[in-house]
Design an enzyme around this catalytic site. Structure first.
Site, PDB file in Angstrom:
ATOM      1  N   SER A   1       0.739  -1.067   0.008  1.00 52.40           N
ATOM      2  CA  SER A   1      -0.050   0.071   0.011  1.00 52.40           C
ATOM      3  C   SER A   1       0.753   1.321  -0.161  1.00 52.40           C
ATOM      4  O   SER A   1       1.693   1.392   0.787  1.00 52.40           O
ATOM      5  CB  SER A   1      -0.949   0.112   1.130  1.00 52.40           C
ATOM      6  OG  SER A   1      -1.757   1.169   1.312  1.00 52.40           O
TER       7      SER A   1
ATOM      8  N   LYS B   1      -1.136  -0.998  -4.378  1.00 49.32           N
ATOM      9  CA  LYS B   1      -2.302  -0.331  -4.158  1.00 49.32           C
ATOM     10  C   LYS B   1      -1.879   1.349  -3.825  1.00 49.32           C
ATOM     11  O   LYS B   1      -0.964   1.456  -3.210  1.00 49.32           O
ATOM     12  CB  LYS B   1      -2.922  -0.680  -2.741  1.00 49.32           C
ATOM     13  CG  LYS B   1      -4.186   0.002  -2.215  1.00 49.32           C
ATOM     14  CD  LYS B   1      -5.002  -0.446  -1.154  1.00 49.32           C
ATOM     15  CE  LYS B   1      -4.519  -0.362   0.120  1.00 49.32           C
ATOM     16  NZ  LYS B   1      -5.338  -0.568   1.215  1.00 49.32           N
TER      17      LYS B   1
ATOM     18  N   LYS C   1      -3.175   5.044  -3.053  1.00 46.71           N
ATOM     19  CA  LYS C   1      -4.249   6.100  -2.418  1.00 46.71           C
ATOM     20  C   LYS C   1      -4.580   7.084  -3.679  1.00 46.71           C
ATOM     21  O   LYS C   1      -3.473   7.550  -3.928  1.00 46.71           O
ATOM     22  CB  LYS C   1      -3.712   6.501  -1.175  1.00 46.71           C
ATOM     23  CG  LYS C   1      -3.274   5.497  -0.204  1.00 46.71           C
ATOM     24  CD  LYS C   1      -4.472   4.994   0.503  1.00 46.71           C
ATOM     25  CE  LYS C   1      -4.076   4.106   1.581  1.00 46.71           C
ATOM     26  NZ  LYS C   1      -5.494   3.575   2.338  1.00 46.71           N
TER      27      LYS C   1
ATOM     28  N   LYS D   1     -10.426  -6.566   7.479  1.00 46.41           N
ATOM     29  CA  LYS D   1      -9.660  -5.896   8.484  1.00 46.41           C
ATOM     30  C   LYS D   1      -9.893  -6.378   9.886  1.00 46.41           C
ATOM     31  O   LYS D   1     -11.130  -6.135  10.184  1.00 46.41           O
ATOM     32  CB  LYS D   1      -9.557  -4.577   8.441  1.00 46.41           C
ATOM     33  CG  LYS D   1      -8.660  -3.852   7.405  1.00 46.41           C
ATOM     34  CD  LYS D   1      -8.696  -2.524   7.237  1.00 46.41           C
ATOM     35  CE  LYS D   1      -7.924  -1.829   6.013  1.00 46.41           C
ATOM     36  NZ  LYS D   1      -8.029  -0.281   5.853  1.00 46.41           N
TER      37      LYS D   1
ATOM     38  N   GLY E   1      -4.528  -3.879   5.642  1.00 45.29           N
ATOM     39  CA  GLY E   1      -3.490  -3.556   6.838  1.00 45.29           C
ATOM     40  C   GLY E   1      -4.017  -2.116   7.278  1.00 45.29           C
ATOM     41  O   GLY E   1      -4.436  -1.286   6.659  1.00 45.29           O
TER      42      GLY E   1
ATOM     43  N   ASP F   1      -7.237   3.147  -3.748  1.00 40.35           N
ATOM     44  CA  ASP F   1      -7.829   3.093  -2.630  1.00 40.35           C
ATOM     45  C   ASP F   1      -8.437   4.612  -2.386  1.00 40.35           C
ATOM     46  O   ASP F   1      -7.343   5.549  -2.021  1.00 40.35           O
ATOM     47  CB  ASP F   1      -6.962   2.736  -1.730  1.00 40.35           C
ATOM     48  CG  ASP F   1      -7.800   2.583  -0.309  1.00 40.35           C
ATOM     49  OD1 ASP F   1      -8.949   2.952  -0.255  1.00 40.35           O
ATOM     50  OD2 ASP F   1      -7.116   2.248   0.792  1.00 40.35           O
TER      51      ASP F   1
ATOM     52  N   ASP G   1     -14.506  -1.474   2.085  1.00 39.67           N
ATOM     53  CA  ASP G   1     -13.678  -1.595   3.290  1.00 39.67           C
ATOM     54  C   ASP G   1     -14.075  -0.730   4.593  1.00 39.67           C
ATOM     55  O   ASP G   1     -15.006  -1.781   5.512  1.00 39.67           O
ATOM     56  CB  ASP G   1     -12.333  -0.843   3.013  1.00 39.67           C
ATOM     57  CG  ASP G   1     -11.321  -0.774   4.179  1.00 39.67           C
ATOM     58  OD1 ASP G   1     -11.462  -1.200   5.137  1.00 39.67           O
ATOM     59  OD2 ASP G   1     -10.258   0.132   3.976  1.00 39.67           O
TER      60      ASP G   1
ATOM     61  N   GLU H   1     -11.111   0.774  -4.111  1.00 47.54           N
ATOM     62  CA  GLU H   1     -11.507   0.291  -2.933  1.00 47.54           C
ATOM     63  C   GLU H   1     -12.359   1.655  -2.326  1.00 47.54           C
ATOM     64  O   GLU H   1     -11.752   2.777  -2.246  1.00 47.54           O
ATOM     65  CB  GLU H   1     -10.261  -0.099  -1.861  1.00 47.54           C
ATOM     66  CG  GLU H   1     -10.665  -0.341  -0.609  1.00 47.54           C
ATOM     67  CD  GLU H   1      -9.450  -0.808   0.243  1.00 47.54           C
ATOM     68  OE1 GLU H   1      -9.407  -1.104   1.517  1.00 47.54           O
ATOM     69  OE2 GLU H   1      -8.188  -0.755  -0.460  1.00 47.54           O
TER      70      GLU H   1
END
Length: 374
Positions: free
Chosen positions: A136, A162, A164, A263, A291, A189, A239, A214
């Site tokens: 990530s 991934k 952001k 998660k 995570g 994400d 998520d 996400e």
């Protein structure tokens, strides 16, 4: 099994570099560790993944401390527990506070596996001997630095990247990354940064062949995600919207999601995470393990959970060295060519490093079961 002692530590670890999402940027990570001891002296460890501020959820380090100290600890000290699944039921009358519950329940899962002399993964029903992991990457508006960062992790063999995103840092970023890395599995994400009105922007992400986007919309939403998904070729992964098996069921039935990120802290512990996993397996909804910038203790729980059969997508459980100069477990979690080998030792499979633990402990509390007079 009788829990005779609970120790809670407030920790502060400095990350190697700042981590930025649509919520904000931070580098110091405050969190809680929970240690439980049984009547035979076995010790189990769990980690709260709540942050110091309520940007991911309403929970924080301080609210978790209150819930653990004043509500959860008395419950586990006052009840004999035959199996960790019972903890989920013992805590069920307390609303939400999932990260606090997960920290205590996780410690009990660890001590249970150690009593049985088996790895936590086996106690959960997992069978994988190694797990695929992705990475990530936080928001970095210096495009060349971002490309170099992604390239470094690709060379290390991570199985999925991934990235952001947020409004204004999305389509052009993913376009540039896809041009540089045309064949690398990649996802975006959004951490709830968009609204339905941003449909035209989100549709543009379809051209990049992403494995998923996400949580594009609000953190408590499943209705608008169901409206959004038919307009996108890219699968939506939920998520922040999923806190329980019931949330997962409703989201799947509504068509709000095609993939679920599980998660442990967000859903209240390993028992609920298993339930969501099993339901998604029945519904043919793939899952992966997200995570929360965990220390090695939380990371070890993620590794164990990911050995269950429907974790078919690479998770966020990178190696310890991704985030920390020194972790609090030995050996540290390591990644080789995009895989983590699942430990075979009893419990979480990693030993706590007491010297490292003490160096970053900023406060601690001890709770002991009162013995009834003979």
């Amino acid at each position: 099994m009788r829990i005779t002692e609970v120790n809670v530590r407030k920790m502060k670890m400095m990350m190697k570099s700042p981590f930025t999402t649509s919520f904000g940027t931070f580098q110091e990570k405050e969190f809680l560790l929970v240690e439980v001891k049984d009547e035979h002296g076995n010790s189990g460890w769990g980690e709260s993944v709540a942050f110091h501020s309520p940007w991911y959820s309403e929970e924080t380090v301080e609210t978790n401390l209150h819930i653990i100290r004043d509500f959860l600890v008395p419950i586990v000290l006052d009840n004999d527990i035959e199996h960790p699944d019972e903890v989920n039921e013992l805590f069920s009358h307390l609303r939400k506070n999932n990260m606090a519950k997960s920290a205590v329940e996780g410690a009990i899962w660890d001590v249970y596996a150690k009593r049985k002399g088996i790895p936590l993964a086996q106690a959960l029903g997992g069978t994988a001997e190694k797990i695929e992991v992705g990475i990530s990457i936080g928001i970095n508006e210096n495009m060349q630095e971002l490309i170099q960062t992604v390239g470094g992790f690709v060379k290390e063999g991570y199985k999925r990247i991934k990235v952001k995103i947020k409004p204004g840092f999305d389509v052009n970023v993913m376009r540039e990354l896809r041009q540089q890395f045309p064949d690398v599995p990649m996802m975006a994400d959004a951490n709830s940064a968009y609204r339905l009105e941003d449909l035209d922007v989100l549709k543009q992400l379809d051209q990049f062949g992403l494995t998923m986007i996400e949580q594009p919309l609000a953190s408590d939403d499943i209705i608008d995600h169901a409206k959004l998904q038919p307009h996108l070729k890219t699968p939506i992964c939920l998520d922040e919207s999923i806190h329980s098996l019931e949330d997962a069921r409703k989201a799947v039935e509504l068509g709000s999601t095609k993939i679920i990120n599980i998660k442990i802290g967000r859903v209240g512990g390993l028992t609920e995470a298993k339930k969501i996993h099993d339901y998604c397996l029945e519904q043919k909804i793939p899952v992966w393990c997200g995570g929360m910038l965990e220390s090695g203790i939380g990371r070890a729980h993620n590794v164990a959970l990911t050995t269950l059969s429907n974790f078919v997508l690479p998770g966020d459980t990178a190696g310890s060295s991704r985030y920390w100069d020194e972790d609090i477990i030995v050996p540290e979690v390591t990644v080789q060519d995009g895989y983590i080998t699942v430990p075979k030792e009893a419990g979480i499979g990693y030993a706590v490093n007491p010297e490292a633990l003490d160096r970053i402990t900023i406060d601690k509390w001890q709770f002991v079961k009162h013995q009834e007079p003979a």
